[in-house]
Motif scaffolding. Structure first.
Motif, PDB file in Angstrom:
ATOM      1  N   THR B   8       1.029  -1.572  -0.226  1.00  0.00           N
ATOM      2  CA  THR B   8      -0.162  -0.279  -0.546  1.00  0.00           C
ATOM      3  C   THR B   8       0.912   1.782   0.066  1.00  0.00           C
ATOM      4  O   THR B   8       2.539   0.944  -0.346  1.00  0.00           O
ATOM      5  N   VAL B  64     -11.363  -0.709   9.948  1.00  0.00           N
ATOM      6  CA  VAL B  64     -10.830  -1.489   8.559  1.00  0.00           C
ATOM      7  C   VAL B  64      -9.324  -2.616   9.075  1.00  0.00           C
ATOM      8  O   VAL B  64      -9.167  -1.683   9.644  1.00  0.00           O
ATOM      9  N   GLU B  68      -7.283  -4.702   4.146  1.00  0.00           N
ATOM     10  CA  GLU B  68      -7.933  -3.818   3.163  1.00  0.00           C
ATOM     11  C   GLU B  68      -7.161  -2.457   2.588  1.00  0.00           C
ATOM     12  O   GLU B  68      -7.849  -1.888   1.424  1.00  0.00           O
ATOM     13  N   GLN B  70      -5.081  -2.953   0.831  1.00  0.00           N
ATOM     14  CA  GLN B  70      -4.487  -4.035  -0.112  1.00  0.00           C
ATOM     15  C   GLN B  70      -4.965  -2.368  -1.756  1.00  0.00           C
ATOM     16  O   GLN B  70      -5.703  -2.664  -1.613  1.00  0.00           O
ATOM     17  N   LYS B  72      -4.571   0.752  -1.478  1.00  0.00           N
ATOM     18  CA  LYS B  72      -4.724   1.957  -1.611  1.00  0.00           C
ATOM     19  C   LYS B  72      -3.664   3.069  -0.633  1.00  0.00           C
ATOM     20  O   LYS B  72      -2.405   2.505  -1.118  1.00  0.00           O
TER      21      LYS B  72
END
Lengths: 748, 160
Positions: B8, B64, B68, B70, B72
């Protein structure tokens, strides 16, 4: 407004940036949970789901068998034979024979990750035999109440009381019955307040390490590193001096971080895991279930008043539960309750009662808000009945210098009258109110506190200064202490660095509590600076070949004290410091004391509310805090204390409260259900800083942290009555309760 | 439970870490990446101390999952200042004494920045409602609201 009997100051009273501001707006500041250490393990705590239960058996074998688990501790791993407060602390850290409240710790584990530790905690099997419980203070005193601990009562408790009453407290003066006989109106009411939590946003966190040699270290968020040291050492059975405690930055405390909860467990786990450091971070629900909220109270108050508003007598009986251990602040509550008033006669008695709830801790002016809720509510109702302006009544009965406090001692210099005058003069009092709106007024009091204090100051080679203090900075005390030190030394504010230091660096300090940090550490820092000034004058005198007494310190430099002393140009602190190595060595100053001269603090709050008659919802329209600071060293942070105290008091008054189910379990252990005020609940909070300098402090400081939480409880109740005609006598004054009171008032 | 490799971007820098699927984004920021400026005050999304921006959206990083993140982009308090230059919100918080203990401050700054990026000229009421998800227990919010309003004015180019 300021009643200034002092000279004008160069720095005191200004608003520079706080020294730790940059760290705190960039995320760099390190709080309790932000520290890691090589080889670190994570701890987790197993807690009782029952309010009261005998611990039949604890089976740790499955937890120990889990891969990654390095230690499991139960009470059997802690030393035996502790007595008194130490036993209470140990019993609260880890239950012995019985779990005494929902959330009481019964075991703890350490593992190589937080997730493994949590899983291991679930694998600890505890057999409980559930026992009858009680969580309400009045129910806990009733004859049929389950006994929480036989033999816990101290000798003050009269014969025949229930064993849950562990302390009895009483004081009186004057003839109360004669006072009531002289009164034109005598009223009596019973009030109840629910336990609330300090609600600091940072959960408790620590990183502890203890070797088999009995030497340990701890990083911990706390208001007082020496308290942590003494208490942890007692609970795990080591010598205090062998434990070095470093305070992290602290994410709020309000009294709740002046004692221990899971901190000794990190040491006990570490010792068992071969000395590997163990980090324990509480969840929010652990904080609410198992740290120290304040006490809940049930209070009877009776007051006599003449037609002109003169108070003739007061009587109060307070019952408080502070959880399953002694320590509810019933004495403080009674001391503070009548403090703003000249009382010809008072009779007060209090009962400290055990219940199946967590051990209470201090919370901002412990006890004072409850007492004020009862007394200030009743006084307001009496003013209403007699048709007297509540401000007039407060002024007529206000204590002044030389008056005897309701609880005994004579007041020195105090600023209640000045506070009331400033309140009356404030424009908020003349703003017209509309339909369903009401205005409430209430006063509040706190003693303030000195406490064991040790400060060390050293001059650096370039003439700047470092100050080592033992009081953690929760709300800007580094700034206030730097201002006072720089003022005294005659150097720029930026030239002083204030460090909050670990237990190895200073003598014993009490925590940042009792509104003492700026008063006591500040006073000690000024004394230390004066000690260094004396030494610097001596060095200048030696160089000039004159007597040290012939040298004075002006604007950061030594200079001859008069024309007879000789003609020498001023020698600056930087010049003196630059050659300290060849003039006698390091220049420093120390001060150790339990400072006297504590200045009491009075405040008066005015609140305007609007009550929705359909829902019972109460909206705060405007809010005014007037309080005597003695001297505001950094006015912005004084205002901040006033505003923060008011906001906590508003939460206590309207929303906050522990809700226990029939099963004795806490039903609201998350912020969603334990609702503290949010930004959209509040208006701007107006403040007036009254300055009646405290003669017991070199710059007049009284201490400002605590009084502000006291008046909101009764002020809001008074405002609700003004708006609706309904009198609330029980907290929190949430919508269902307000609605019921409005309906009852209409029916009655 | 076996870990998952996550790639990320945090504050513009590419990062990667191994996350247990049960770990929150907050856990990963703090314990995997050493970014401890985001705080855990409740773990249930009620206090806002863990506020971060995830792909342009203000979120509670405790709600979160780390996995999640990943692919972003995450913005945290550590990325708010540009080198030595503080964001106007950070400066105004110091200037207005809008923090006492400072624990809620990173989350409030991140949330306030998100507000001013969508609404550069908020009313006091709008600021109060936007920040209603960020608990502060020390200040009574007064100075925080003033600091945000003042920073907004500065960002709009108005004299304070």
């Amino acid at each position: 407004m300021a009643k200034d009997e002092y000279r004008e100051f160069r720095l005191v009273g200004t608003r520079p940036d706080r020294p730790d501001g940059l760290d705190k707006v960039t995320g760099r500041a390190r709080y309790g949970a932000d520290m890691t250490a090589p080889g670190m393990l994570w701890g987790a705590v197993v807690r009782s789901p029952h309010a009261h239960a005998r611990i039949v058996k604890i089976d740790t074998s499955k937890a120990e068998a889990l891969e990654g688990v390095k230690a499991v501790v139960t009470r059997a791993d802690l030393p035996t034979g502790l007595t008194g407060e130490d036993w209470d602390l140990q019993e609260n850290t880890l239950a012995g024979e019985r779990a005494l409240y929902d959330g009481h710790a019964v075991a703890a584990v350490a593992a190589t990750s937080a997730l493994i530790a949590q899983e291991a905690a679930r694998l600890v099997e505890v057999d409980y035999e559930v026992l009858p419980h009680v969580t309400d203070v009045d129910a806990a005193m009733a004859p049929d109440a389950p006994v929480i601990r036989e033999g816990a009562a101290d000798p003050t408790v009269p014969e025949g009381m229930h064993p849950n009453v562990v302390k009895y407290f009483a004081f009186d003066h004057g003839d109360v019955e004669a006072g009531f006989a002289q009164a034109d109106l005598v009223m009596e009411r019973t009030y109840k307040t629910e336990a609330t939590h300090q609600g600091y946003i940072e959960p408790h966190a620590c990183l502890g390490q203890l070797g088999s040699d009995g030497k340990g270290e701890m990083w911990v968020c706390t208001q007082g590193q020496w308290f942590i040291r003494r208490m942890c050492a007692a609970v795990v059975g080591i010598e205090a001096a062998q434990l070095r405690v470093t305070p992290s930055e602290i994410g709020g405390g309000f009294g709740g971080k002046t004692t221990i909860f899971m901190e000794p467990l990190s040491l006990a786990l570490s010792r068992k895991a071969g000395g590997r450091p163990v980090k324990i971070v509480m969840s929010r629900s652990e904080v609410l279930r198992a740290t120290g909220p304040t006490a809940s109270a049930s209070m009877d108050v009776k007051i006599g008043m003449k037609k002109d508003g003169t108070i003739t007598a007061g009587k109060a009986t307070f019952r408080m539960q502070g959880g399953a251990f002694p320590g509810a602040p019933v004495d403080m509550a009674l001391y503070c309750a009548f403090a703003p008033y000249k009382m010809p006669a008072v009779e007060c008695e209090g009962f400290d009662v055990l219940a199946n709830r967590p051990k209470c801790a201090a919370y901002r002016a412990p006890g004072s808000p409850m007492g004020a809720f009862a007394v200030e509510s009743l006084l307001d109702e009496m003013c209403r009945k007699l048709g007297i302006d509540p401000m007039d009544m407060r002024m007529k009965n206000a204590v002044r210098e030389g008056d005897r406090a309701a609880y005994g001692p004579k007041f020195g210099s105090i600023g209640l009258v000045e506070v009331l005058e400033a309140t009356r003069a404030h424009p908020n009092l003349s703003i017209p109110l509309g339909l369903n709106q009401g205005r409430g007024i209430a006063s509040g009091y706190w003693f303030n506190h000195g406490g064991e204090t040790s400060v060390s100051m050293a001059i650096s080679e370039d003439g700047t200064a470092q100050v080592s203090v033992g009081t953690p900075d929760i709300g800007g005390s580094r700034a206030s202490i730097a201002l006072m030190t720089a003022e005294t030394l005659g150097i720029p504010y930026e030239d002083v660095r204030v460090n909050v230091v670990e237990t190895g660096a200073l003598g014993v300090n009490e925590p940042t509590h009792g509104s003492r940090a700026t008063f006591a550490s500040g006073k000690a820092a000024v004394e230390a600076a004066q000690h260094a000034i004396k030494e610097m004058c001596r060095r200048a005198a030696a160089e000039w070949g004159i007597e040290p007494e012939a040298v004075e310190w002006v604007d950061g430099a030594a200079q001859p004290a008069g024309p007879n002393a000789g003609k020498f140009p001023p020698m600056t602190i930087a010049e003196i410091a630059g050659k300290m190595g060849s003039t006698g060595g390091p220049i420093s100053g120390h001060h150790e004391s339990v400072p006297g001269g504590v200045g009491e603090s009075f405040g008066c709050h005015v609140v305007d509310v609007e009550v929705d008659p359909e829902t019972g919802g109460v909206k705060i329209l405007r809010y005014l805090v007037v309080q005597d600071a003695g001297r505001a060293i950094h006015p912005s942070y004084v205002e901040g204390q006033y505003q923060g105290g008011a906001a906590q008091g508003i939460g206590w008054a309207l929303n906050e409260g522990y809700i226990y189910g029939e099963d004795g379990r806490l039903q609201n252990p998350v912020f969603l259900d334990y609702r503290v005020p949010v930004a959209s609940d509040l208006p701007m909070i107006d403040t007036v800083i009254v300055e009646v300098p405290n003669p017991g402090h070199p710059y007049g400081v009284r201490g400002v942290g605590e009084t502000g939480i006291t008046p909101p409880l009764p002020a809001i109740a008074n405002a609700i009555q003004a708006a609706t005609g309904a009198r609330l006598t029980e907290l929190p004054m949430n919508p269902p309760r307000v609605l019921a009171a409005i309906k009852a008032a209409k029916a009655g | 439970m076996s870990k998952i490799h996550v790639t990320t971007k945090v504050n513009g820098d590419p990062v990667e870490f191994l996350a247990d699927p049960r770990e929150t984004l907050l856990d990963c920021l703090r314990d995997r990446l050493g970014l401890t400026g985001s705080k855990e005050g409740c773990g249930t999304g009620d206090c806002g101390a863990c506020s971060v921006i995830l792909d342009g959206r203000l979120v509670c990083s405790c709600l979160v999952l780390g996995v999640e993140a990943q692919g972003k982009a995450v913005e945290t308090i550590e990325g708010m200042a540009q080198g030595e230059d503080l964001h106007p919100l950070q400066r105004k918080f110091i200037e207005h004494a809008a923090l006492q203990c400072g624990f809620c401050t990173p989350g409030i700054l991140v949330a306030a920045k998100a507000l001013l990026e969508t609404n550069p000229d908020p009313t006091e009421t709008e600021v109060r409602y936007w920040l209603a998800g960020n608990l502060c227990r020390c200040t009574g919010y007064d100075k925080i609201i003033r600091a945000v309003m003042d920073a907004a004015a500065e960002l709009r180019g108005e004299a304070a």
